[in-house]
Design a protein around this motif. Structure first.
Motif, mmCIF file in Angstrom:
data_model
loop_
_atom_site.group_PDB
_atom_site.id
_atom_site.type_symbol
_atom_site.label_atom_id
_atom_site.label_comp_id
_atom_site.label_asym_id
_atom_site.label_seq_id
_atom_site.Cartn_x
_atom_site.Cartn_y
_atom_site.Cartn_z
ATOM 1 N N PRO A 1 0.815 -1.224 0.000
ATOM 2 C CA PRO A 1 0.000 0.000 0.000
ATOM 3 C C PRO A 1 0.846 1.269 0.000
ATOM 4 C CG PRO A 1 -0.895 -1.616 1.510
ATOM 5 C CD PRO A 1 0.404 -2.174 1.032
ATOM 6 N N GLY A 2 0.529 2.170 -0.909
ATOM 7 C CA GLY A 2 1.217 3.453 -0.972
ATOM 8 C C GLY A 2 2.628 3.394 -1.529
ATOM 9 N N GLN A 3 2.989 2.262 -2.071
ATOM 10 C CA GLN A 3 4.346 2.086 -2.582
ATOM 11 C C GLN A 3 4.349 1.842 -4.086
ATOM 12 O OE1 GLN A 3 7.122 2.316 -0.470
ATOM 13 N NE2 GLN A 3 5.554 2.964 0.976
ATOM 14 N N GLY A 4 5.542 1.881 -4.633
ATOM 15 C CA GLY A 4 5.702 1.499 -6.028
ATOM 16 C C GLY A 4 5.760 -0.009 -6.169
ATOM 17 N N LEU A 5 6.046 -0.469 -7.356
ATOM 18 C CA LEU A 5 6.086 -1.900 -7.626
ATOM 19 C C LEU A 5 7.502 -2.436 -7.464
ATOM 20 C CD1 LEU A 5 3.478 -0.837 -9.137
ATOM 21 C CD2 LEU A 5 3.766 -2.832 -10.616
ATOM 22 N N GLN A 6 7.583 -3.618 -6.887
ATOM 23 C CA GLN A 6 8.865 -4.282 -6.681
ATOM 24 C C GLN A 6 8.867 -5.596 -7.442
ATOM 25 O OE1 GLN A 6 9.636 -5.603 -2.646
ATOM 26 N NE2 GLN A 6 11.838 -5.692 -2.979
ATOM 27 N N LEU A 7 9.922 -5.860 -8.164
ATOM 28 C CA LEU A 7 10.033 -7.091 -8.928
ATOM 29 C C LEU A 7 10.211 -8.286 -8.001
ATOM 30 C CD1 LEU A 7 10.416 -8.398 -11.793
ATOM 31 C CD2 LEU A 7 12.884 -8.194 -11.352
ATOM 32 N N LEU A 8 9.373 -9.308 -8.209
ATOM 33 C CA LEU A 8 9.516 -10.564 -7.466
ATOM 34 C C LEU A 8 10.364 -11.561 -8.249
ATOM 35 C CD1 LEU A 8 5.915 -11.194 -6.095
ATOM 36 C CD2 LEU A 8 7.948 -10.588 -4.771
ATOM 37 N N TYR B 1 0.064 7.998 -10.653
ATOM 38 C CA TYR B 1 0.987 7.947 -11.775
ATOM 39 C C TYR B 1 2.331 7.380 -11.309
ATOM 40 C CZ TYR B 1 -2.410 10.739 -14.250
ATOM 41 O OH TYR B 1 -3.565 11.177 -14.858
ATOM 42 N N PHE B 2 2.813 6.416 -12.074
ATOM 43 C CA PHE B 2 4.090 5.786 -11.762
ATOM 44 C C PHE B 2 5.071 5.985 -12.899
ATOM 45 C CE2 PHE B 2 3.470 3.670 -7.804
ATOM 46 C CZ PHE B 2 2.116 3.411 -7.739
ATOM 47 N N CYS B 3 6.275 6.314 -12.511
ATOM 48 C CA CYS B 3 7.383 6.366 -13.441
ATOM 49 C C CYS B 3 8.216 5.100 -13.248
ATOM 50 C CB CYS B 3 8.236 7.603 -13.173
ATOM 51 S SG CYS B 3 9.728 7.711 -14.175
ATOM 52 N N ALA B 4 8.777 4.597 -14.320
ATOM 53 C CA ALA B 4 9.640 3.425 -14.248
ATOM 54 C C ALA B 4 10.814 3.619 -15.196
ATOM 55 C CB ALA B 4 8.880 2.153 -14.608
ATOM 56 N N GLY C 1 5.325 6.745 -6.915
ATOM 57 C CA GLY C 1 4.047 7.210 -7.428
ATOM 58 C C GLY C 1 3.704 8.633 -7.058
ATOM 59 N N THR C 2 2.828 9.226 -7.869
ATOM 60 C CA THR C 2 2.243 10.546 -7.600
ATOM 61 C C THR C 2 0.735 10.372 -7.608
ATOM 62 O OG1 THR C 2 4.035 11.813 -8.617
ATOM 63 C CG2 THR C 2 1.877 12.873 -8.464
ATOM 64 N N ARG C 3 0.111 10.725 -6.507
ATOM 65 C CA ARG C 3 -1.347 10.618 -6.423
ATOM 66 C C ARG C 3 -1.942 11.954 -6.828
ATOM 67 N NH1 ARG C 3 -4.645 6.959 -4.214
ATOM 68 N NH2 ARG C 3 -2.867 5.881 -3.304
ATOM 69 N N LEU C 4 -2.682 11.963 -7.910
ATOM 70 C CA LEU C 4 -3.217 13.190 -8.486
ATOM 71 C C LEU C 4 -4.737 13.161 -8.476
ATOM 72 C CD1 LEU C 4 -2.554 15.854 -9.964
ATOM 73 C CD2 LEU C 4 -2.573 14.553 -12.100
ATOM 74 N N SER C 5 -5.335 14.201 -7.916
ATOM 75 C CA SER C 5 -6.795 14.329 -7.896
ATOM 76 C C SER C 5 -7.185 15.563 -8.668
ATOM 77 C CB SER C 5 -7.322 14.431 -6.468
ATOM 78 O OG SER C 5 -7.095 13.229 -5.762
#
Lengths: 113, 113
Positions: A40-47, B89-92, B107-111
């Motif tokens: 929650p509230g985090q970016g994605l992590q590669l498994l 929004y996620f940057c990778a 991430g950036t949470r945009l409303s």
């Protein structure tokens, strides 16, 4: 176009129980497949990831996944789930254009005591 | 080592306003991506870049523009924000190669009101 389907939107397992998250892909050639986890509230992590070789791949945090071409599947497994594994899990297939990722819609994992 | 840094983390806009999201990386990766995440939709690719000075459209590019003037930065702009652009929004970033994993920011949470 390359795509993945995650049939289960939500899964609930008891702590200590085994886990399997399903992922089915659509792609003509050998796919490049990934599993990511998002807390929650985090970016994605590669498994873990797969593109060739041994069809059973080991990842971080005790996860593994098995590539089955005959079933167009890449299911994620863990023998014993911990409460800290509660998160959103995404399966993704690598696209050709720009090597971007096509994600499934995700599976939300809830771990009960 | 910061990895992938997104600014701002949160923002509230009014319909019609403009803004720019910044993604900065210190991993010297060639490839950079912008995704949006909406409930039940997984992550969808907005735009991507395969190197400094290059950009390309992804799956959902309408209403967004991007620039990659410096290798380490990838900017996502909303010219006239709409409520439908309310999202995370996620940057990778990634090294060149289809087997390379992507590294995500938080991430950036945009409303958009």
């Amino acid at each position: 176009a390359q795509s993945v389907t995650q049939p289960d939107i939500h899964i609930t397992v008891s702590e200590g129980a085994s886990l399997e998250l399903r992922c089915n892909y659509s792609y003509g050639a050998t796919p490049y497949l990934f599993w990511y986890v998002q807390s929650p509230g985090q970016g994605l992590q590669l498994l873990l990831k797969y593109f060739s070789g041994d069809t059973l791949v080991q990842g971080i945090k005790g996860f593994e996944a098995e590539f089955k071409r005959s079933q167009s599947s890449f299911n994620l497994r863990k023998p014993s789930v911990h409460w800290s594994d509660a998160a959103e899990y995404f399966c993704a297939v690598g696209a050709v254009a720009g090597y971007a990722l096509n994600f499934g819609k995700g599976t939300s994992l809830l771990v009960t005591p | 080592n910061a990895g992938v840094t997104q600014t701002p983390k949160f923002r509230v806009l009014k319909t019609g306003q403009s803004m720019t999201l910044l993604c900065a990386q210190d991993m010297n990766h060639e490839y950079m991506y912008w995704y949006r995440q909406d409930p039940g939709m997984g992550l969808r690719l907005i735009h991507y870049s395969v190197g400094e000075g290059t950009t390309a459209k992804g799956e959902v590019p309408d209403g967004y523009n991007v620039s990659r003037l410096k290798k380490q930065n990838f900017l996502l702009g909303l010219e006239s924000a709409a409520p439908s652009q309310t999202s995370v929004y996620f940057c990778a970033t990634a090294e060149q190669g289809r087997n390379q994993p992507q590294h995500f920011g938080d991430g950036t949470r945009l409303s958009i009101l």
